[in-house]
Design an enzyme around this catalytic site. Structure first.
Site, PDB file in Angstrom:
ATOM      1  N   GLU A  80       0.841  -1.198   0.000  1.00 25.51           N
ATOM      2  CA  GLU A  80       0.000   0.000   0.000  1.00 25.51           C
ATOM      3  C   GLU A  80       0.874   1.245   0.000  1.00 25.51           C
ATOM      4  O   GLU A  80       0.381   2.342   0.222  1.00 25.51           O
ATOM      5  CB  GLU A  80      -1.021  -0.017   1.133  1.00 25.51           C
ATOM      6  CG  GLU A  80      -0.460  -0.261   2.506  1.00 25.51           C
ATOM      7  CD  GLU A  80      -1.587  -0.310   3.536  1.00 25.51           C
ATOM      8  OE1 GLU A  80      -2.278  -1.332   3.575  1.00 25.51           O
ATOM      9  OE2 GLU A  80      -1.764   0.663   4.262  1.00 25.51           O
ATOM     10  N   CYS A 112      -3.206  -4.967   4.022  1.00 26.39           N
ATOM     11  CA  CYS A 112      -2.120  -5.850   4.459  1.00 26.39           C
ATOM     12  C   CYS A 112      -2.108  -7.221   3.817  1.00 26.39           C
ATOM     13  O   CYS A 112      -1.261  -8.046   4.149  1.00 26.39           O
ATOM     14  CB  CYS A 112      -2.154  -6.003   5.980  1.00 26.39           C
ATOM     15  SG  CYS A 112      -1.951  -4.431   6.824  1.00 26.39           S
ATOM     16  N   THR A 153       3.137   1.264  15.317  1.00 26.36           N
ATOM     17  CA  THR A 153       3.407  -0.045  14.714  1.00 26.36           C
ATOM     18  C   THR A 153       3.774  -0.005  13.225  1.00 26.36           C
ATOM     19  O   THR A 153       4.397  -0.947  12.736  1.00 26.36           O
ATOM     20  CB  THR A 153       2.174  -0.969  14.870  1.00 26.36           C
ATOM     21  OG1 THR A 153       1.020  -0.261  14.406  1.00 26.36           O
ATOM     22  CG2 THR A 153       1.973  -1.383  16.315  1.00 26.36           C
ATOM     23  N   ARG A 199     -12.049   1.256  17.176  1.00 30.09           N
ATOM     24  CA  ARG A 199     -12.397  -0.047  17.747  1.00 30.09           C
ATOM     25  C   ARG A 199     -12.980  -0.986  16.693  1.00 30.09           C
ATOM     26  O   ARG A 199     -12.973  -2.205  16.866  1.00 30.09           O
ATOM     27  CB  ARG A 199     -13.416   0.132  18.875  1.00 30.09           C
ATOM     28  CG  ARG A 199     -12.826   0.825  20.073  1.00 30.09           C
ATOM     29  CD  ARG A 199     -13.612   0.499  21.346  1.00 30.09           C
ATOM     30  NE  ARG A 199     -12.890   0.978  22.509  1.00 30.09           N
ATOM     31  CZ  ARG A 199     -11.923   0.309  23.083  1.00 30.09           C
ATOM     32  NH1 ARG A 199     -11.583  -0.875  22.638  1.00 30.09           N
ATOM     33  NH2 ARG A 199     -11.291   0.800  24.116  1.00 30.09           N
ATOM     34  N   THR A 201     -11.787  -1.902  14.121  1.00 34.86           N
ATOM     35  CA  THR A 201     -10.778  -2.727  13.452  1.00 34.86           C
ATOM     36  C   THR A 201     -10.692  -4.145  14.012  1.00 34.86           C
ATOM     37  O   THR A 201     -10.157  -5.026  13.375  1.00 34.86           O
ATOM     38  CB  THR A 201      -9.375  -2.094  13.547  1.00 34.86           C
ATOM     39  OG1 THR A 201      -9.093  -1.862  14.926  1.00 34.86           O
ATOM     40  CG2 THR A 201      -9.305  -0.802  12.775  1.00 34.86           C
ATOM     41  N   HIS A 234      -1.850 -12.817  10.276  1.00 34.52           N
ATOM     42  CA  HIS A 234      -1.477 -11.421  10.062  1.00 34.52           C
ATOM     43  C   HIS A 234      -1.243 -10.781  11.422  1.00 34.52           C
ATOM     44  O   HIS A 234      -1.972 -11.020  12.375  1.00 34.52           O
ATOM     45  CB  HIS A 234      -2.554 -10.660   9.278  1.00 34.52           C
ATOM     46  CG  HIS A 234      -2.232  -9.188   9.179  1.00 34.52           C
ATOM     47  ND1 HIS A 234      -0.999  -8.745   8.763  1.00 34.52           N
ATOM     48  CD2 HIS A 234      -2.963  -8.084   9.470  1.00 34.52           C
ATOM     49  CE1 HIS A 234      -0.987  -7.417   8.807  1.00 34.52           C
ATOM     50  NE2 HIS A 234      -2.155  -6.991   9.229  1.00 34.52           N
ATOM     51  N   LYS A 239      -0.868  -8.622  19.713  1.00 33.38           N
ATOM     52  CA  LYS A 239      -2.008  -9.172  20.451  1.00 33.38           C
ATOM     53  C   LYS A 239      -3.021  -9.909  19.565  1.00 33.38           C
ATOM     54  O   LYS A 239      -3.459 -11.012  19.892  1.00 33.38           O
ATOM     55  CB  LYS A 239      -2.736  -8.035  21.201  1.00 33.38           C
ATOM     56  CG  LYS A 239      -1.942  -7.500  22.378  1.00 33.38           C
ATOM     57  CD  LYS A 239      -1.847  -8.520  23.515  1.00 33.38           C
ATOM     58  CE  LYS A 239      -0.625  -8.381  24.383  1.00 33.38           C
ATOM     59  NZ  LYS A 239      -0.792  -7.467  25.515  1.00 33.38           N
ATOM     60  N   ASN A 266       4.385  -3.655  12.317  1.00 36.35           N
ATOM     61  CA  ASN A 266       3.507  -4.165  11.264  1.00 36.35           C
ATOM     62  C   ASN A 266       4.026  -3.730   9.901  1.00 36.35           C
ATOM     63  O   ASN A 266       3.985  -2.554   9.565  1.00 36.35           O
ATOM     64  CB  ASN A 266       2.082  -3.635  11.478  1.00 36.35           C
ATOM     65  CG  ASN A 266       1.104  -4.143  10.423  1.00 36.35           C
ATOM     66  OD1 ASN A 266       1.438  -5.009   9.621  1.00 36.35           O
ATOM     67  ND2 ASN A 266      -0.100  -3.600  10.435  1.00 36.35           N
ATOM     68  N   SER A 296      -7.266  -5.008   5.424  1.00 40.78           N
ATOM     69  CA  SER A 296      -8.441  -4.202   5.733  1.00 40.78           C
ATOM     70  C   SER A 296      -9.246  -3.932   4.480  1.00 40.78           C
ATOM     71  O   SER A 296      -8.711  -3.854   3.384  1.00 40.78           O
ATOM     72  CB  SER A 296      -8.011  -2.876   6.352  1.00 40.78           C
ATOM     73  OG  SER A 296      -7.482  -3.115   7.624  1.00 40.78           O
TER      74      SER A 296
HETATM   75 ZN   LIG Z   1      -3.662  -3.389   7.796  1.00 39.02          ZN
END
Ligand SMILES: [Zn+2]
Ligand SMILES: [Zn+2]
Lengths: 350, 129
Positions: A80, A112, A153, A199, A201, A234, A239, A266, A296
């Site tokens: 991306e 991602c 990240t 949230r 996500t 992924h 977490k 990430n 996403s």
């Molecule tokens: Zn992503």
């Protein structure tokens, strides 16, 4: 059978600690680090971008095996952060590994999971006999707006997989995907930074798709988590993949080797593929690997992979390129000011 | 630099493609179409360099302009490739790390760009091996 002929990863040398980013924004770094399960993230050198990272990863894959570049019929790069809005990253990768001009190429975007989408396309071309080898790259120089949660990240790195039919080091037994229209994260045209649904996500985005694709895979293959040696999910933070693994019934021992995010951050399109590379760095013949990516927008690609004897044979030289753990160990920690300069956040007169 | 001028040398810059005189065995980078020793007897062919070598000498650039302004301080080095020819290149390392004789290897990096809307130029730089 279609599979991975070779693989390679690349991580730039520079790291910034999550605590250092928190310090600049007056946040509690220790708490944020622990909450995210991420302690450091990789950032590019001044002269590195998604193209240079993709080339280095692809060259690492080429170094591990004798492959005639003329037999590479396709190059796909998922990212991306392609340096050009119009002009493919994939052509530069093709040129830099000597695969041009008799090849097809294109860039992919799917947050991602653009890299694993490239693996799937490559599998299709190989299985149909259209090409002998296809190169699939997932790489990013991820952008997070200064002060935004993503800044802790968003990292730089990538991996390349060469997909083919003959003597793969790992056979890809099956792949399947789970995809819906979900507005959890996006970046509009001409905007430098992405936005996200906060949230939103988690549950309806990451977990729904990762669990959805993974369950489909287990059902289709008639397997259970304990049938796999390793699992890679992924890893936007430290977490989510741990939670997804435990929801599915995978253990910490199965996911730990592929959990690169803790000291890498990430790498977006690179994330699950760097995780897979870390597993291939240590895998033995007969090991079975489960991998599910997430992008996403949203979608997940799941893969069921079995490592073959070829990984230890004369056909393959794992030591000809650095392992993910070696790449992570070769690092230089910088402060926020140097980080800002590297990320082009220092504005210069043109 | 013009886009066309860069593009003509792209293979040389990306993949260290130079030339070799098969008559006397000398290597050339940047490529030469003519061997200064063998002259008309020289037979020149393309050669892809392995990309490993060592530092012959270097200097540390502390002030620069244009594309290189943000890179300072950086190391500019004369590198002898293992095949035996020399070239000048940006050496990507800490400035206190470099020394004469240091083994190096090639990497793929951004060489510059023509402003924020122009072409981006890529090619070979070196790092400690
Ligand atoms: Zn992503
Ligand atoms: Zn000669």
């Amino acid at each position: 059978m279609v599979g991975i002929i070779s693989y390679g990863a690349y991580i730039p040398r520079y790291r910034i600690k999550v605590e250092e980013i928190a310090r600049v924004w007056g946040a509690n770094g220790t708490e944020i680090s622990r909450g995210l399960g991420v302690f450091e993230k990789a950032l590019p050198d001044m002269d590195e971008d998604t193209i240079t990272i993709s080339v280095e990863a692809a060259r690492a894959a080429m170094a591990r095996r004798v492959i005639n570049p003329a037999d590479i019929g396709a190059v796909y790069v998922g990212s991306e952060s392609h340096p050009y809005a119009v002009k493919p990253t994939a052509v530069t990768v093709g040129e830099a590994i000597g695969a041009t001009p008799v090849m097809t190429a294109a860039d992919y975007e799917f947050a991602c999971k653009a890299g694993t989408a490239a693996i799937q396309t490559s599998m299709g071309l190989v299985k149909s006999g259209m090409v002998t080898y296809s190169v699939a790259v997932g790489a990013d120089v991820a952008q997070g707006e200064p002060g935004d949660a993503l800044e802790y990240t968003a990292a730089a790195g990538g991996a390349a997989m060469i997909i083919g039919n003959d003597d793969p080091i790992a056979e890809i037994n099956h792949t399947c995907s789970f995809t819906t229209d979900t507005p959890d994260f996006w970046r509009r045209e001409n905007k430098p930074y992405p936005r996200h649904g906060g949230r939103f996500t988690g549950e309806p985005a990451y977990f729904k798709h990762v669990i959805g694709a993974s369950k489909m895979m287990l059902e289709k293959m008639g397997t259970k988590p304990s049938d796999y040696t390793y699992a890679v999910f992924h890893q936007p933070n430290g977490k989510f993949p741990v939670q997804a693994a435990s929801m599915l019934g995978f253990t910490m021992e199965q996911i730990k080797p592929g959990l690169a995010v803790t000291y890498l951050g990430n790498t977006y399109s690179g994330a699950s593929m760097v995780g897979l590379s870390a597993v291939l760095d240590i895998a033995k013949p007969g090991d079975r690997i489960f991998m599910t990516s997430y992008g996403s927008g949203s979608g997940s690609d799941s893969f069921d992979i079995t490592v073959t004897d070829v990984i230890n044979s004369d056909l393959f030289n794992r030591d000809a390129a650095p392992s993910v753990s070696a790449l992570l160990a070769d690092k230089k920690i910088v402060d926020y000011a140097v980080y800002a300069k590297h990320k082009g956040k220092v504005v210069m007169m043109e | 630099m013009s886009v066309a001028r860069f593009w003509r040398k792209q293979q040389n810059r990306y993949n260290l493609i130079g030339t070799r005189c098969t008559t006397c065995g000398k290597y050339f980078y940047p490529p030469r179409g003519f061997c200064p020793d063998c002259r008309r007897e020289g037979k020149i062919v393309d050669h892809q360099f392995k990309g490993t070598g060592k530092v012959v000498t270097y200097s540390i650039i502390r002030s620069s302009s244009g594309n290189f302004k943000l890179l300072t301080p950086y190391v500019l080095a004369i590198i002898e490739l293992d095949e035996g020819t020399r070239l000048t290149s940006h050496l990507v390392c800490d400035i206190d790390q470099v020394y004469i004789g240091m083994p190096v290897r090639r990497v793929f990096r951004k060489l510059g760009e023509d402003g924020s809307s122009g072409a981006i130029f890529y090619g070979t730089k070196f790092v400690p091996a």
